[in-house]
Structures are given as C-alpha cells and as structure tokens.
Design a protein around this motif. Sequence first.
Motif, PDB file in Angstrom:
ATOM      1  N   ILE A  80      11.601  -1.378  -1.613  1.00 19.69           N
ATOM      2  CA  ILE A  80      11.720  -0.616  -0.584  1.00 19.69           C
ATOM      3  C   ILE A  80      12.374   0.293  -0.566  1.00 19.69           C
ATOM      4  CG2 ILE A  80      12.651  -2.720  -0.052  1.00 19.69           C
ATOM      5  CD1 ILE A  80      15.650  -2.522  -1.577  1.00 19.69           C
ATOM      6  N   ILE A  81      12.338   1.522  -1.263  1.00 18.95           N
ATOM      7  CA  ILE A  81      12.447   3.107  -1.667  1.00 18.95           C
ATOM      8  C   ILE A  81      12.352   3.582  -0.760  1.00 18.95           C
ATOM      9  CG2 ILE A  81      14.451   2.624  -3.302  1.00 18.95           C
ATOM     10  CD1 ILE A  81      11.853   4.055  -4.850  1.00 18.95           C
ATOM     11  N   TYR A  82      10.995   3.215  -0.550  1.00 19.43           N
ATOM     12  CA  TYR A  82      10.311   4.619   0.412  1.00 19.43           C
ATOM     13  C   TYR A  82      10.011   4.508   1.894  1.00 19.43           C
ATOM     14  CZ  TYR A  82       7.443   4.862  -4.150  1.00 19.43           C
ATOM     15  OH  TYR A  82       7.359   5.033  -5.076  1.00 19.43           O
ATOM     16  N   ASP A  83       9.614   3.200   2.202  1.00 20.63           N
ATOM     17  CA  ASP A  83       9.917   3.743   3.622  1.00 20.63           C
ATOM     18  C   ASP A  83       9.916   2.144   4.690  1.00 20.63           C
ATOM     19  OD1 ASP A  83       7.520   2.624   2.806  1.00 20.63           O
ATOM     20  OD2 ASP A  83       6.613   3.261   4.090  1.00 20.63           O
ATOM     21  N   LEU A  94       6.069  15.324   0.852  1.00 19.69           N
ATOM     22  CA  LEU A  94       6.969  14.569   1.242  1.00 19.69           C
ATOM     23  C   LEU A  94       6.131  13.800   2.297  1.00 19.69           C
ATOM     24  CD1 LEU A  94       9.059  17.398   2.674  1.00 19.69           C
ATOM     25  CD2 LEU A  94       9.467  16.241   1.126  1.00 19.69           C
ATOM     26  N   SER A  95       5.243  14.057   2.679  1.00 17.01           N
ATOM     27  CA  SER A  95       4.047  12.816   3.732  1.00 17.01           C
ATOM     28  C   SER A  95       3.978  11.596   2.311  1.00 17.01           C
ATOM     29  CB  SER A  95       3.062  13.925   3.820  1.00 17.01           C
ATOM     30  OG  SER A  95       1.982  13.791   2.731  1.00 17.01           O
ATOM     31  N   VAL A  96       3.554  11.673   1.329  1.00 12.65           N
ATOM     32  CA  VAL A  96       2.834  10.646   0.483  1.00 12.65           C
ATOM     33  C   VAL A  96       4.550   9.699   0.340  1.00 12.65           C
ATOM     34  CG1 VAL A  96       1.416  11.807  -0.523  1.00 12.65           C
ATOM     35  CG2 VAL A  96       3.594  11.669  -1.748  1.00 12.65           C
ATOM     36  N   LEU A  97       6.104   9.728   0.953  1.00 17.04           N
ATOM     37  CA  LEU A  97       6.654   8.255   1.175  1.00 17.04           C
ATOM     38  C   LEU A  97       6.755   7.748   1.478  1.00 17.04           C
ATOM     39  CD1 LEU A  97       9.834  11.833   0.028  1.00 17.04           C
ATOM     40  CD2 LEU A  97       7.973  10.136  -1.560  1.00 17.04           C
ATOM     41  N   LYS A  98       6.235   9.187   2.977  1.00 12.65           N
ATOM     42  CA  LYS A  98       6.111   7.308   4.594  1.00 12.65           C
ATOM     43  C   LYS A  98       4.947   6.684   3.985  1.00 12.65           C
ATOM     44  CE  LYS A  98      11.054   9.177   5.539  1.00 12.65           C
ATOM     45  NZ  LYS A  98      11.290   9.510   5.843  1.00 12.65           N
ATOM     46  N   LEU A  99       4.525   5.137   3.790  1.00 12.32           N
ATOM     47  CA  LEU A  99       2.754   5.280   4.384  1.00 12.32           C
ATOM     48  C   LEU A  99       3.369   3.897   4.489  1.00 12.32           C
ATOM     49  CD1 LEU A  99       2.251   6.140   0.954  1.00 12.32           C
ATOM     50  CD2 LEU A  99       1.188   6.863   2.818  1.00 12.32           C
ATOM     51  N   ASP A 100       4.144   3.707   5.882  1.00  8.35           N
ATOM     52  CA  ASP A 100       4.566   2.487   5.993  1.00  8.35           C
ATOM     53  C   ASP A 100       2.676   1.459   6.351  1.00  8.35           C
ATOM     54  OD1 ASP A 100       4.883  -0.169   6.828  1.00  8.35           O
ATOM     55  OD2 ASP A 100       5.538   0.923   9.166  1.00  8.35           O
ATOM     56  N   SER A 101       2.650   0.381   6.010  1.00  8.69           N
ATOM     57  CA  SER A 101       1.348  -0.390   6.327  1.00  8.69           C
ATOM     58  C   SER A 101       1.017  -0.569   7.058  1.00  8.69           C
ATOM     59  CB  SER A 101       1.245  -1.495   5.789  1.00  8.69           C
ATOM     60  OG  SER A 101       2.611  -2.381   5.122  1.00  8.69           O
ATOM     61  N   THR A 102       1.900  -0.481   8.542  1.00  7.07           N
ATOM     62  CA  THR A 102       1.584  -1.147  10.060  1.00  7.07           C
ATOM     63  C   THR A 102       0.534   0.035  10.392  1.00  7.07           C
ATOM     64  OG1 THR A 102       3.539  -0.156  10.745  1.00  7.07           O
ATOM     65  CG2 THR A 102       3.722  -2.231  10.692  1.00  7.07           C
TER      66      THR A 102
END
Lengths: 402, 602
Positions: free
Chosen positions: B454-457, B593-601
């Motif tokens: 839950i800490i990423y995105d 930074l971009s690799v922090l936000k990788l939502d699976s949708t």
Amino acid sequence: MNKTLKRLSLYIHIPFCVRKCLYCDFLSFNADNDLIDEYFKALGKEIVLNAGEYADYEVDSIFFGGGTPSFPDAKYICDTLSLIFESFHVSDKAEISLEVNPASAIFGKLNSYRRAGFNRISIGAQTLNDEELMKLGRVHNASMFYDTYENAKRAGFDNINIDLMSAIPGQSLESYLDTVKKVLSLRPEHISAYSLIVEEGTPFYDMELDVPSEDVDRKMYHETKSILAANGYHRYEISNYALSEDKECHHNKVYWTRGNYLGLGLGASSMVENVRWKNVSDIKKYIEIFAAKEDKDRNNVDKADVFVDNFKKYREDVEKLPIKSQMEEFMFLGLRLVRGVSLEEFKNNFSCDIHEVYAETIDKYKNMGLLKEYTIDGHTNLCLTDEGIDVSNTIMADFLFD
Amino acid sequence: MDQSKIRNFCIVAHIDHGKSTLADRMIEKTGVLTSREMQNQVLDNMDIERERGITIKSQAVRMIYKAKDGEEYTFNMIDTPGHVDFGYEVSRSLAACDGAILVVDATQGVEAQTLANVYMALDHDLDVFPVINKIDLPSAQPQEVKDEIEDVIGIEAQDAPLISAKNGIGIEDVLEAVVHKIPAPVGDSLKPLTALIFDSIYDSYRGVIVFVRVKDGVIKKGMKVKFMATGAEADVVEVGYFGPGRFIASDELAAGDVGYFTASIKNIQDTRVGDTVTDSARPCDEALPGYKKVMPMVYCGLYPADSAHYSDLRDALEKLQLNDASLFYEPETSQALGFGFRAGFLGLLHLEVIQERLEREYDLNLVTTAPGVVYKVHRTDGTVFDLTNPTNLPDPSEIEYMEEPIVNGEIMVTTDYVGAIMQLCQERRGKYLSTDYIEQTRAILKYELPLNEIIYDFFDALKSRSRGYASFDYELKGYEKSELVKLDILINREEVDALSFIVHKDGAYERGRKMCEKLKDEIPRHLFEIPIQAAVGGKIIARETVKAYRKDVLAKCYGGDITRKKKLLEKQKEGKKKMRQIGNVEVPQAAFLSVLKLDSTD
C-alpha cells in the motif's frame, strides 16, 4: 591574388520573401517597394561604412542569401554587388553566389545577375513533387524550377547548386529518390541535401505533421550519399555534395573552417579575427541607424564619430571568443566537413596537442566507431565516420567544455 | 482562569467541506484579528499544505469570545492533520480536546472521510455537534443532510447551525453552540501537573516550543518539569497561549488550559507527541494513556541530484528534523547515486511532504529511491535484524525466513465500487476480513494488507478505481512471515542498486515487467542499444530494450550563425548533465521516481 592581404568572405542578407514558407525560421518577411528601397539604401551605407575597416583584406567569396534575394528588383542586387566591388578588394577568382527562388528567377533577372558579376547560383528547389512543395508552403512548382534551371544555364551560369529537402511531411522514400534522380539528370555542379527540421515558432511546429519515420529519414540520407556518389558527386560536408573539388562551396567552407566573414544587412552574422557579432534584426532600427547617419552628414558632423556611434548601435552580441570557445568551434564546425579537422592545425592554432584537451572524448567515440583518424600526405585528420555523421550532434556536444 | 469559561475543541470535516474557512471566520468574529490581518487561511500556514488543501502539523489558536450570556469565554481551537499517515498525531490532538465541531457540506452530505473522522472523535469521548456549511449554494439540501447525519452517524443534528463559512453566514450560531454544546474541562489545578503534549515545534531562539493541554495541576515559569516517556527534564522558561499567528506569554497554564511552554530544549526528540509532562518536584502517579513511540513505517533513499549538494541536503534534513520528531535519517551510499541518506517516514504522504519541502524550501534537486517498509530478516544463525535498505539483504543462503509488516485496513466505499476495490485488495495480497454496510449505499471493507503493497500507489489506485469515493485508514497489526525476494534492475547489464526492492515472490514477475516498461519510456535513446532487465536471484525475469537512436544530426545550414548552432549543442549537453550516469548510460532522475507509480489498471 595578393598574398599580403588577409582573407575575407562577405555575406549579404536580403530579408524579403513573397511569403514565408511554413517551416522557415530565417529572418524574412514580405515588404512593399518603399521598404525594400530604404533597406537597400541602408545596406549600401553599411557596405561603404565598413569597407574602410577591411582595407587589408581581400574578398574570396560573396554570398547573397535570404529570404529570397531574387524577390526584389534585380537592380537592387546588382547595384549592391557593384558597390561591393567599388568598396572592397574583391579577388578576380572570388566565388560570388546568389540564392534564387524558382518562382521569382525569370531569365531577365538571371541574365542581369550574371552580367553584374555573380558566378554561382543556388536554386531552392527543395523537391520536384508539387504536392510536397505545397505542403511546405513554397510558392513555386516543379515546372518553374526546370524553367529557372534552364534560364540560369542560358544566362551563362556554370556553377549551380540545387537545394533539396528530405523528410518533408507526406514524403515517401520513393518520391524523395524520384526527386533526387530528376535533379541528377540535370547534372548541377553542386547539391545541398538537407532534412526538414521543425523549428519552434514556425507554423509547422504547431501542426500535426505526417513526417517520415526516423528510419525512413536515415534511409533518405544514406541513399542520397550512395546515389550521388555513383553519379560522380562527392560529399564534402554533412549535407553538401559537389561534382568536383573546385565546385565545393568555398563560402560555406569558410564557416566550417572558421575563416573571416563579414555579414552585411539585417540580422547578418559575422566573425572576424575571432570576434563574433550579429547585426540588429529589426528592420526599422536598421534603416533608422543608417538614415540618421545621412542626417548627421548633412549637418556636417564629424564623419568618424558618427561611424563609431552607429557601429556600436547595430551590432549585437559582440563576443571576443576566448581560446576555449575557439577550440570548441574548431571541433564542432570542423567535424562537419568530411575531411574532418587537422590535428596539425589544432596544434598551430592553440599551441597544444588535441589529445591533451580532448583525449577522453576522442577515445570514447573512436572506440565506438563514430570518429576516426586518418593520415593523408603525412598529415593526420580526425573525422566522423558515416555512422558518426548520423549522430553528429551528440558527438559535437561532447566537444563543448563544461 | 475559571475552567467553566474554557472550551477546547477541534473541527472535523471531509476535505473541501470548509474546515479551514470556518476556522478563519471564527477567528475573525472573535475579533483577535482584523480582516486585513487575516491570511487566507490562518491555520494552514505552510505553502505545501495550502496547495494540497491538507493540514500537516497540528496547531492551536486561542480566541476570546464574548457570548450572548454576557460572559467572556476562552476558546482553544486545535487543528488536526488530515491524513492517515498522521493518525497518531491526530489522536493526540483529539485527546487534547473536549469536543468537536463536525462540518458537513450541505451539497455533499456525509462522506466517507467525514465518518472516519467523526468516529475517531467519538472514540476519544469528544462531544460532537454538527454544522451544515455552504447553505447558500443553490444545490444545498440542509434538511436532507441533517437527516443523514442523524441516520448515519447517530448524533443530534436538527438544531445544527446552518452556515456559509465562505460568506460569513451563521458564524455567531457556531460560536454560541461551542459555548453550549462543548463541555468545559474538568481538571484539578491542585493536583500534581499532568499535561499532554500534542505537538511541538523548534524555534532557533527559544529551542523547542512544546504545545500542551494541561489536564491537572499548573505549569509556570521557573518550575522543573519532567517528560515521563523520555525521562528528560528541563526548567520552564516561558509559558503562554496561542494567539493567531503568534505566542502570547502569560504567568501560568492551569488545569483545562491549552498553551505552550519553552524550556531551552535543544532536541525535539525529547518532547514526543503524546508524552505526559509533569512536575519534577511533585510528579503525578501515572502518565496519561495513549502514548506511543512513533516509528517510521516507510523508508527510502534521498540523494542530491548533484552530488556537490550532499552537505546542503544534510543541513536541510537536520533543520527539518528539528520540527519533525518522526523524521528519521542516516547516511548511506549507493553505487548509482553516490552519497545520500536513508530516511524513514510515517507514510508515503509524509515522505512526499518532506521531499517537497526539501525541494521547495531548501531549493534542493533530489533523487528519491523506491520507498520500502521495514522487513525482519531471520538469519540461519538465529539472529534477526531490521532491513530498511533492500541492498543490505544478505545472500538467500543466509536467510532462514523473512517477515513483513501487515496492517489492518478499513476502506469505506460506496457500494457501486465494492467489487473494484475488492479486486484491488486481492491484487495487493489482501486478506479479506469482513464487509459492514453502514447504510444502503455505503460499506466498510476490512482487509489485512501487507504494508509494502500500500505504500506505493495504493491511494492512487483506490481513488481511480472508486472515482474518488473510497477512503482508506489503516493501523499496523504486526509482522508476518512472507515469501519475499529482492528484485534487481539491470540497466545495460549493470545492476542499479538504487532501483532494487523487496517484493513478494508471486508479484516479482509482474512488477519487474512493469518496471522495465516504465524505465524503457524514461531512459532516452543512446548511441547504443540498452537492455533493461529485471532479475531475481541473478535470474532474468523480464526485459525491455531501449533502441539505439539512429539520427541526431543537424542537416541544416544556419549560414554564418554559429552562435545559434552552439546554443543547440549546449542545450543538448545541459540535458545530459541533469542525468545520472550509470555505467555509460545516462538515466534521467524522473526514471527513479516513475517506477514508484505502477498501478496495475494501466
């Protein structure tokens, strides 16, 4: 050629066009006859005022660029050239070029240019496909180009350049090569082949363009080289090809080898003895400065004072290049030439070995096969390889100091 | 002061329902500030807070109100942070109050977060009364909202003041309601000093300024006080009240008062939120309940983009820590990023806030590595250690097993999105516990979730999958054994330590693939082809390729305008400078930074 005189080239800027092409970011615009008339008056004064400074120089090349130098009445151009002949020491063998647009270069004009002393014509064909010409926003079509070429020949020009452009929106490899072949059948002495660069501030920049992919673009470039080579044209600069060595454009080589050149006219750039500057690019200001000169003359103000005054006013960004900048320029300009830069010349100019300064960058790109050294007549040169040319900006940027 | 004339309260509200605006109006009406003095929002005094519309540090303000009964009342309004990361700080702020004003938007009604906040206030035995805000809007439905408050929350709402904080309507009613609906404190000034710390800030002249609510006894200048949890002692130099935007010194703070004291305390770590302050000479029997030592939950690496700014970053962190006892940092080095710090935070928002403050207030350009949680690594030799940096993970042969932190999560969501949110929790390895329907259209989903999921995105995913309707709250449950692996990223066959992270074995492939895809987009093309690989235990599990560029040539003649050409080259060189050199690949900072936000949708 008088050996005791220093060498100089002259660039004359003619900022007028019928209308601006969609990709053009050069200093050009349409103007009425009055403005054109005033401009050439001012230009004449600039020529006369500057000439005194260059008494020790002999002029090897003169280049009238634009804008469209063939747009204004031919008499302006011819008178300006005459004035240059009167004011500067112009070598008998000087290369004297004029850029013309196929839409405005009728026979009468071309004939006048030749008679006035121009010996080289550069025709902005860009492409011989009418649809592509329309997309570029050009004012001519292919048949106008053929007429112009024919007329130039008839007027006696035996040193003709044709400007071609690749990567035009909607252009296919086939259509580009078709243009190249048609141009080759004319056997011009010189061909410049550029690829379209969409610059900020041009209408193209805000348009959705169907430009050829990078791969196609590169194919166009590589095919150009091989087809032209097969037809007897050698590439001597990234985008320039000539039928023989003596038809290489002397004037352009002056830029790449950091020779002295004086730019006259609106927004023209100069470099003389390692000082660079640029003329004002606001035409009202430019004309005003030289008009003021006339008024002051009438009031009998000391001429020298006025000259010094105005001299300062219309030259901008004057910079005496420090050694480091000279080195940078030596490299990134020299590498545009296929022969590259001479290591000996570097040493003569800067009193140090090129490897002392640039060992890391040179080794890096040599190892990647993008730069190479070769020896000719006992002299060693450093140049880009064919692969290096494709990515030359990256390499050149690395020759800049931090 | 007569305790019966004191009211200590806070305002709870859903975001955007007008909490700060109401606070401003109350301060105005009580005449402490003129309109001209008023900053837009007095309570939220940090730029970041204002921009994000949230409150980070709790603060308090005292107002003097002359009520309709002719008496003068002292109001202490305590502001609370509005995010789950600061849940503990919120709870301590609430513990300093006796009541709460609930602000509900007349056009929106009760929202998920409203509920969460109200329940929290009720948990702390606060008397809560509602006010209905934005009644001047055409779409206002005050009666419906009143009914809803009674139905859903179960508190009396029919006589709730109808107000417009924005236009200053009904503010008097709110002030009167504070007098009548919020209970007066009931401490005993004769008892030994017992005061709750609900916040503290650092001032370079006075040292730590401690914010307290005095429960019993009196605190005054010159007395020696003791911090019961940390054991620190100090001599009180100054006590006083909170004026709007300034401190007002006074002789003493007695039972029921809210105020501050200073005692030349140099270290904010000594004055922990939730700790009890007592009289060294006459200590109270026991500390107030609820104190917890706040531990960082999320760690990441912070590096200066330009390594020359390492000491600037250190100085900035030092200064921030003076005001933020929950910020932790220690030096570390990365092969890829050079010298920097491993920093610990309460949560991702806390991390982002610190990061932004470093960049904004200290003008630093930062590279942040992927945030991770604290894992417990049990070695084969029987020893256990806390792993905060993935690169310190020992060889798998030395690991007996690993444990990861698990939280109890509550997600409040409208029933339309229950399915989508359950799927999200499933994807995040959530263990379903229960669904409670609080009314026909709203449910609370309870899940056990690994913290590292839950800490990423998670918040972003939650928002996007519920169209903003879900709210999330969690608390640490404890550690559980888990099959975790270290995922390494190789750029041009070189391992980039700053991109390594710990992930559950089942999610490694998916995550690795997405990271490679993201990095492929972020890393500019070079003169050569660049493989980007994800590996677990030396085995490549995903790969992408950044193709070599084929063209970077200025095939255009600028005539004699060499300066222009040089400028182009300089721009190109400048662009390269802003990148990180990894082997012979230039990686832009955004890639980290971009690799922090990788939502699976996606």
